[in-house]
Write a protein that holds these residues in place. Structure first.
Motif, PDB file in Angstrom:
ATOM      1  N   LYS A 218       0.835  -1.208   0.000  1.00  0.00           N
ATOM      2  CA  LYS A 218       0.000   0.000   0.000  1.00  0.00           C
ATOM      3  C   LYS A 218       0.865   1.251   0.000  1.00  0.00           C
ATOM      4  O   LYS A 218       0.594   2.227  -0.711  1.00  0.00           O
ATOM      5  N   ARG A 221       2.330   1.786  -3.404  1.00  0.00           N
ATOM      6  CA  ARG A 221       1.324   2.312  -4.328  1.00  0.00           C
ATOM      7  C   ARG A 221       1.179   3.822  -4.172  1.00  0.00           C
ATOM      8  O   ARG A 221       1.037   4.550  -5.152  1.00  0.00           O
ATOM      9  N   ARG A 222       1.202   4.289  -2.934  1.00  0.00           N
ATOM     10  CA  ARG A 222       1.121   5.734  -2.704  1.00  0.00           C
ATOM     11  C   ARG A 222       2.327   6.449  -3.299  1.00  0.00           C
ATOM     12  O   ARG A 222       2.195   7.526  -3.899  1.00  0.00           O
ATOM     13  N   HIS A 224       4.095   5.336  -5.813  1.00  0.00           N
ATOM     14  CA  HIS A 224       3.944   5.246  -7.266  1.00  0.00           C
ATOM     15  C   HIS A 224       3.007   6.332  -7.771  1.00  0.00           C
ATOM     16  O   HIS A 224       3.245   6.955  -8.808  1.00  0.00           O
ATOM     17  N   SER A 225       1.931   6.568  -7.031  1.00  0.00           N
ATOM     18  CA  SER A 225       0.996   7.626  -7.405  1.00  0.00           C
ATOM     19  C   SER A 225       1.662   8.994  -7.345  1.00  0.00           C
ATOM     20  O   SER A 225       1.462   9.845  -8.218  1.00  0.00           O
ATOM     21  N   LEU A 226       2.493   9.205  -6.302  1.00  0.00           N
ATOM     22  CA  LEU A 226       3.224  10.466  -6.177  1.00  0.00           C
ATOM     23  C   LEU A 226       4.180  10.658  -7.350  1.00  0.00           C
ATOM     24  O   LEU A 226       4.252  11.737  -7.943  1.00  0.00           O
ATOM     25  N   ASN A 228       3.984   9.341 -10.332  1.00  0.00           N
ATOM     26  CA  ASN A 228       3.219   9.594 -11.559  1.00  0.00           C
ATOM     27  C   ASN A 228       2.758  11.042 -11.630  1.00  0.00           C
ATOM     28  O   ASN A 228       2.766  11.670 -12.690  1.00  0.00           O
ATOM     29  N   SER A 229       2.329  11.573 -10.481  1.00  0.00           N
ATOM     30  CA  SER A 229       1.898  12.978 -10.456  1.00  0.00           C
ATOM     31  C   SER A 229       3.041  13.907 -10.829  1.00  0.00           C
ATOM     32  O   SER A 229       2.866  14.863 -11.581  1.00  0.00           O
ATOM     33  N   GLN A 232       3.750  13.757 -14.519  1.00  0.00           N
ATOM     34  CA  GLN A 232       2.739  14.436 -15.326  1.00  0.00           C
ATOM     35  C   GLN A 232       2.772  15.950 -15.154  1.00  0.00           C
ATOM     36  O   GLN A 232       1.927  16.652 -15.699  1.00  0.00           O
TER      37      GLN A 232
END
Length: 502
Positions: A218, A221-222, A224-226, A228-229, A232
């Motif tokens: 978990k 995943r957080r 990974h999301s950071l 990706n942000s 982008q």
């Protein structure tokens, strides 16, 4: 090895250790069984002898546990056994009082126990209590421990007592067989309990490993999301992780990177605004005197009222240089803006866009524009694609060595790109110049022969590369020129509006 895999491996090793401990416990119970067999005597003698031997074992185990761990609770069996053993051996002495040989064995057992305590247990206990006082005391305890425990001194002393218990048991074989059967049954149960505990440890450890892995997954995943942000372009994001471990350090590094990128982005935005303002000021300040020079040249021509060809030619050349200078300023400004202004992305037909470009360029009737196959529909900035076509087509017409020519426009589909070709039958470009023509201010002919700023192809190259494509030339001198460029099927981010220049 991945972090989660490492954690699972460590947990697996811990579970394996649990299994080893349990198996060791089973093995130890077998040894205890053999020791207990030595104390199976007649009814009262057996019970008391068994109790006496158990007390000796408790004392020995408690002492060993305390010596190994240094924890006081391990001494409870030893202290309690010391008191109870004295009572038990006295009672056993009374029970064997009428049996000389067995009574002598009990007396020898008592002496063995006293000798074990005086020469083995008490010195080790005293040295253990003092080992933390100084390094000398600690060294003395280690030396005593190694010379006694590790060499089995205490075990040899207690083994004598066990042998004597076996001798006492000699006359009670019938009860011995009965008691052995009972002990066998007890040990079966002990083994079953040990196996049950082992399985429970494995299940519990596996469940803990699952929960730990789920938690770490978990957190990743957080992160990974950071990431990706940040990828982008959202640099204002951050993530709070209070676990204070390696993953937290990595998260903090990502937060710092995002913060620095945001600061750099803000700084770059400020610089771009300043550049735009500077470009506007420079453009205005340079164009104003150029227009004044052009107006003065026209007024002088009107006032002179002369037919002198040299004067008229010089005035015409002067106005031409003014016009070229103005185009050069516009070209430099357009080139500087590539990559710094965003345009909306749309899906458009290149076939229709080509038709629109030709309508605006108005090529001479003597030039033929051929499209062998229909051109595709692409996604991207329509205006920018117009700039590319306009520059390439206008150059093909302008630099043609005759008044008649043929230009061919075609495309083919690649896995991730569309590849476009603009081919003419002009004079061609020698190989040594094919890279130079994309440089800013580079022209194939003198500007007095062909009026040009030398910026158009530089802008085309910059647009194509900003979009993630490539542009190159295939040509031989005297055999025409083919400009090839690729356009991505998935639109790249941010391309810039630029005017048509050649």
């Amino acid at each position: 090895m991945k972090l989660i895999t490492t954690i699972y491996t460590v947990i697996g090793l811990i579970l394996a250790m649990f299994c080893i401990v349990t198996l060791g416990y089973i093995q130890q119970t077998r040894k205890v069984k053999k020791s207990i067999e030595d104390v199976l005597y007649t009814s009262d003698i057996i019970r008391e002898g068994e109790r006496a031997q158990k007390l000796i074992l408790d004392m020995e185990t408690g002492l060993r546990g305390y010596l190994l761990t240094g924890q006081k609770p391990f001494l409870e069996p030893y202290l309690k056994g010391h008191i109870e053993f004295e009572r038990s051996i006295n009672r056993l002495d009374t029970l064997t009082e009428g049996r000389r040989e067995q009574n002598q064995l009990v007396d020898l057992i008592r002496r063995d126990a006293e000798f074990w305590e005086e020469s083995f247990a008490v010195p080790l206990l005293q040295s253990k209590e003092k080992e933390s006082h100084s390094s000398q005391d600690n060294h003395y305890h280690d030396s005593l421990f190694n010379s006694n425990v590790r060499l089995g001194v205490g075990k040899r002393i207690m083994d004598k007592a066990r042998v004597r218990f076996q001798l006492i048991r000699r006359d009670e074989e019938q009860i011995k067989a009965k008691r052995l059967a009972e002990l066998d049954s007890s040990f079966v149960k002990t083994n079953e309990i040990s196996v049950g505990l082992m399985l429970a440890s494995i299940l519990a450890g596996g469940f803990m490993a699952f929960l730990l892995g789920k938690t770490i997954k978990k957190r990743f995943r957080r992160m990974h999301s950071l990431a990706n942000s940040i990828a982008q372009g959202n640099y204002s994001v951050s993530l709070v992780d209070k676990h204070h471990d390696e993953i937290s350090s990595l998260t903090q590094s990502l937060n710092i990177m995002a913060s620095k990128l945001q600061a750099s982005f803000n700084h770059l935005t400020k610089i771009n605004k300043e550049l735009d303002q500077f470009a506007y000021v420079v453009s205005h300040d340079l164009k104003a005197p150029l227009r004044a020079i052009n107006n003065l040249a026209e007024w002088i021509a009107e006032d002179l009222q002369t037919q002198d060809e040299d004067i008229l030619k010089n005035l015409s050349t002067l106005r031409g240089r003014v016009y070229r200078m103005e185009n050069l300023i516009n070209g430099i400004l357009a080139y500087s803006r590539v990559g710094r202004q965003t345009l909306p992305s749309t899906t458009f037909s290149v076939q229709e866009l080509l038709q629109e470009t030709l309508e605006n360029l108005l090529p001479p009737p003597s030039f033929k524009i051929e499209v062998p196959t229909p051109l595709p529909t692409v996604t991207g900035e329509r205006t920018l694609f117009y700039q590319i076509l306009s520059n390439l087509l206008s150059n093909a017409i302008k630099y043609h060595h005759t008044q008649e020519g043929c230009i061919e426009v075609k495309a083919k589909e690649l896995p991730d790109f569309y590849q476009f070709e603009v081919k003419d039958d002009g004079p061609g470009i020698p190989k040594e110049y094919q890279t130079k023509v994309f440089g800013i201010f580079q022209t194939m002919e003198a500007r007095d022969v062909k009026e040009s700023t030398g910026i158009g192809l530089s802008i085309v190259k910059k647009i194509v590369e900003e979009k993630g494509g490539q542009i190159w030339i295939e040509s031989e001198k005297g055999q025409g020129t083919t400009f090839l460029f690729t356009w991505p099927k998935v639109p790249a981010q941010s391309l810039i509006q630029t005017p048509v220049l050649s």
